[in-house]
Design an enzyme around this catalytic site. Structure first.
Site, PDB file in Angstrom:
ATOM      1  N   ASP A  57       0.752  -1.126   0.052  1.00  0.00           N
ATOM      2  CA  ASP A  57      -0.068  -0.104  -0.062  1.00  0.00           C
ATOM      3  C   ASP A  57       0.844   1.217   0.037  1.00  0.00           C
ATOM      4  O   ASP A  57       1.832   1.527   0.870  1.00  0.00           O
ATOM      5  CB  ASP A  57      -0.901  -0.050   1.087  1.00  0.00           C
ATOM      6  N   HIS A  58       0.776   1.846  -1.166  1.00  0.00           N
ATOM      7  CA  HIS A  58       1.824   2.996  -1.195  1.00  0.00           C
ATOM      8  C   HIS A  58       1.325   4.229  -0.323  1.00  0.00           C
ATOM      9  O   HIS A  58       2.215   5.327  -0.352  1.00  0.00           O
ATOM     10  CB  HIS A  58       2.059   3.556  -2.882  1.00  0.00           C
TER      11      HIS A  58
END
Length: 477
Positions: free
Chosen positions: A447-448
């Protein structure tokens, strides 16, 4: 008909077996009316949106009534079985009674299935376990109760009396039990076209399967000879289809429905980034063979997944920020100081991801034991809903299918997922020479929002370094 208002009769309601789920489907009944049951005896198996669960009865007695047939989705808190705790002679199974005494004429009788009449509960019943029923979100399929032979006979007779003749009887709903109707619906078979073989004209499962089986093609009519004409050319063979049907429709429910919703939510909520690394795992594969001979691992499953899982736990210990989740409501990043390691498992009911609680505290033999139990339980379809909750990081092993790698989608609420590709013998530069080595490709999706490229790259690089030199499992742990 025996009433259910006697003081000795207890109604067992559908419990919330999955932390707030609102409904469950009855997969199989293990008892029938008249059977004696004891406290703790499993009476049925149900499937929620997360797993299949066996339900035990909480008291002794004699089964009086099964309120729903197999294949029915039931709201949490609804009575599904009635038991006479006083015992005594088993009561006969109740016969459905039409709502009105008179039988309507065929012209007024609808051809669609009618739900079986049942008394409406006075208010919502309390739930045994969990958080109760979310009224607005519950969707329930209509019940399908079997009609009695006498009701169908009455329809046929009434049709003839009204001048419709024998043709009116042909429109009577075919006789079949609810499981057989469900089977016919799943296979796309019209019960009106099925020839019954059961007693009193009841359609059986075998009749439905026989109707699905491809029929032998009829012999073509002999061509009429025409003088001085060339020989007739044979017509092309018809296209062969599976089981005589061109399409099969499978209802999306249970585990598959929950998986689809979770993946859509994850894919369109968390900005995914996937990085790849190709690793020489020759030494890791040698260590796997050595551990198989170790007395400490006798009776345990020792495979590459075990060492890769341990290596990931070590990489997370060295880079703890990867083990986190995003709290949208409070706009916070929640760092987890524990690792519940999820293992994606393909089952007949769909993909599930049970997790090993506090995997970071387990030794290698303890991790091997936990992995073995997780896999065997998933294959048997006995994974509990609790085992699939609270995961923090997941591993999916697509290599067992011969796939090199993939771009896995995050489990909702998790920050990272690792995909393991197939381990293959490939040419590899080792100590300045090209040699055949055991090589695999790893893919890490994260998850950036809470994991940047630097952190994700560090975790993947640490993981690769451990698998290339597995002795680092000891020095870095």
């Amino acid at each position: 008909m025996t009433t259910m208002t006697e003081a000795s009769v207890r109604e067992f309601k559908m419990p919330d077996v999955g932390e707030g789920l609102t409904e469950a489907e009855i997969l199989k009944w293990y008892v029938q009316p008249g059977d004696t049951v004891t406290d703790g005896q499993v009476v049925c198996e149900v499937e929620t949106a997360k797993a299949a669960v066996e339900l035990p009865i909480p008291y002794d007695g004699v089964v009086r009534e099964l309120r729903f047939p197999e294949g029915t989705t039931v709201d949490v808190g609804t009575a599904i079985i009635a038991v006479d705790i006083a015992g005594g002679a088993p009561a006969e199974a109740p016969v459905p009674v039409p709502a009105e005494a008179s039988v309507p004429a065929p012209a007024e009788q609808p051809e669609a299935e009618q739900p079986e009449a049942e008394p409406k509960p006075q208010g919502r019943q309390p739930v045994l376990v969990g958080y109760g029923v979310a009224v607005s979100s519950t969707k329930r399929r209509p019940r399908k109760g079997p009609e009695t032979v006498s009701a169908q006979a009455a329809q046929a007779i009434q049709g003839e009396l009204n001048g419709h003749g024998p043709g009116a009887a042909a429109k009577v709903r075919p006789l079949a039990k609810p499981p057989v109707r469900k089977l016919a619906k799943d296979l796309g078979v019209d019960l009106a076209t099925v020839i019954p073989s059961g007693p009193d004209g009841i359609i059986t499962r075998e009749d439905v399967h026989a109707a699905v089986a491809p029929q032998a093609p009829a012999a073509p009519a002999a061509p009429v000879p025409v003088p001085a004409a060339p020989a007739a050319v044979a017509a092309p063979a018809p296209v062969v289809t599976f089981d005589g049907a061109r399409e099969t429709r499978i209802p999306v429910k249970g585990v598959r429905k929950m998986t689809a919703q979770a993946m859509i939510g994850s894919a369109f909520t968390a900005p995914h980034v996937t990085e790849f690394v190709t690793v020489d795992v020759t030494r890791t594969m040698k260590l796997v063979e050595e551990l198989k001979q170790d007395k400490e691992f006798q009776g345990l499953r020792v495979n590459p997944l075990l060492l890769i899982a341990k290596a990931l736990l070590v990489a997370i210990r060295r880079n703890p920020d990867i083990n986190a989740s995003w709290d949208e409501a409070n706009q916070e990043i929640v760092l987890k100081h524990y690792v519940n390691l999820g293992i994606a498992a393909a089952t007949p009911r769909g993909l599930i991801v049970p997790n090993i609680k506090d995997a970071h505290t387990k030794t290698l033999p303890q991790l091997a034991e936990a992995l073995g139990e997780l896999v065997s339980t998933a294959r048997e379809g006995k994974t509990s809903p609790a085992a699939m909750q609270g995961g923090t990081v997941t591993i999916t092993n697509v290599g067992v299918f011969g796939v090199d790698t993939g771009t896995p989608i995050l489990n909702p609420g998790e920050s990272a997922i690792l995909a393991i590709g197939a381990i293959k013998l490939q040419p590899w530069v080792h100590k300045g020479k090209v040699k055949p080595r055991q090589v695999t490709t790893l893919a890490l999706s994260f998850d950036h929002r809470l994991v940047d490229g630097e952190l994700g790259s560090k975790v993947l690089a640490d993981l690769a370094a451990i698998l290339e030199q597995p002795k680092r499992l000891i020095t870095w742990a």
